[in-house]
Design an enzyme around this catalytic site. Structure first.
Site, PDB file in Angstrom:
ATOM      1  N   HIS A   1     -10.486  -5.042  -3.590  1.00 47.12           N
ATOM      2  CA  HIS A   1      -9.154  -5.298  -3.036  1.00 47.12           C
ATOM      3  C   HIS A   1      -9.257  -5.758  -1.601  1.00 47.12           C
ATOM      4  O   HIS A   1     -10.173  -5.387  -0.872  1.00 47.12           O
ATOM      5  CB  HIS A   1      -8.251  -4.071  -3.150  1.00 47.12           C
TER       6      HIS A   1
ATOM      7  N   ASP B   1       0.855  -1.198   0.000  1.00 45.94           N
ATOM      8  CA  ASP B   1       0.000   0.000   0.000  1.00 45.94           C
ATOM      9  C   ASP B   1       0.887   1.242   0.000  1.00 45.94           C
ATOM     10  O   ASP B   1       1.911   1.293   0.680  1.00 45.94           O
ATOM     11  CB  ASP B   1      -0.922   0.002   1.219  1.00 45.94           C
ATOM     12  N   ILE B   2       0.474   2.250  -0.777  1.00 43.95           N
ATOM     13  CA  ILE B   2       1.265   3.478  -0.910  1.00 43.95           C
ATOM     14  C   ILE B   2       1.232   4.305   0.390  1.00 43.95           C
ATOM     15  O   ILE B   2       2.131   5.104   0.637  1.00 43.95           O
ATOM     16  CB  ILE B   2       0.733   4.300  -2.117  1.00 43.95           C
TER      17      ILE B   2
ATOM     18  N   HIS C   1      -7.123  -5.797   1.962  1.00 42.17           N
ATOM     19  CA  HIS C   1      -6.002  -5.248   2.722  1.00 42.17           C
ATOM     20  C   HIS C   1      -5.446  -6.348   3.613  1.00 42.17           C
ATOM     21  O   HIS C   1      -6.212  -7.046   4.284  1.00 42.17           O
ATOM     22  CB  HIS C   1      -6.457  -4.118   3.645  1.00 42.17           C
TER      23      HIS C   1
END
Ligand code: 5GP
Ligand code: ZN
Length: 114
Positions: free
Chosen positions: A100, A30-31, A102
């Site tokens: 998505h 994750d960014i 996480h």
């Protein structure tokens, strides 16, 4: 799908820090990580939300869950523990409308919901 950030990552048009990949799914860091380990796992096919997953055939959810296991092992959080989260629609906190998962870990998690 055009204008979808995660489809652009699948196509290589936006770079990512790849963690794991199969024919069906892609996993990347994750960014904006909410924990020491924070990986996003997506189907390569554009599916907008969890509610758009269709039954039948080889369910993409099976592929995503297998990828969660692999990512947990790659990141070394499989034994200590981690959390997998899917945010669905606005009140669920979904910001990117490409399904998505996480995967969060690397510390004792409390209220991190991603
Ligand atoms: P959501 O709130 O939709 O469940 O989560 C979207 C996640 O995607 C956020 O945690 C956000 O930091 C991450 N994200 C958004 N844009 C990018 C990007 O361009 N690259 C990566 N690696 N992660 C992104
Ligand atoms: Zn997409």
């Amino acid at each position: 799908m055009e204008d979808c950030i995660f489809c652009k990552i699948v196509k290589g048009e936006i770079p990512c820090s790849k963690v794991y990949e199969t024919e069906k799914v892609l996993a990347f860091d994750d960014i904006n990580p909410m924990a020491p380990t924070h990986v996003i796992i997506i189907p390569k096919e554009h599916i907008a939300t969890l509610m758009d997953v269709k039954d039948g055939g080889t369910n993409i959810v099976d592929h995503l869950v297998s990828a969660v296991q692999e990512v947990a092992k790659i990141k070394g959080i499989d034994e200590k523990g981690f959390r997998m989260t899917i945010n669905c629609n606005e009140e669920g906190g979904q910001i990117i409308f490409h399904l998505h998962v996480h995967v969060l870990g690397g510390k004792k998690l409390r209220d991190e919901l991603a």
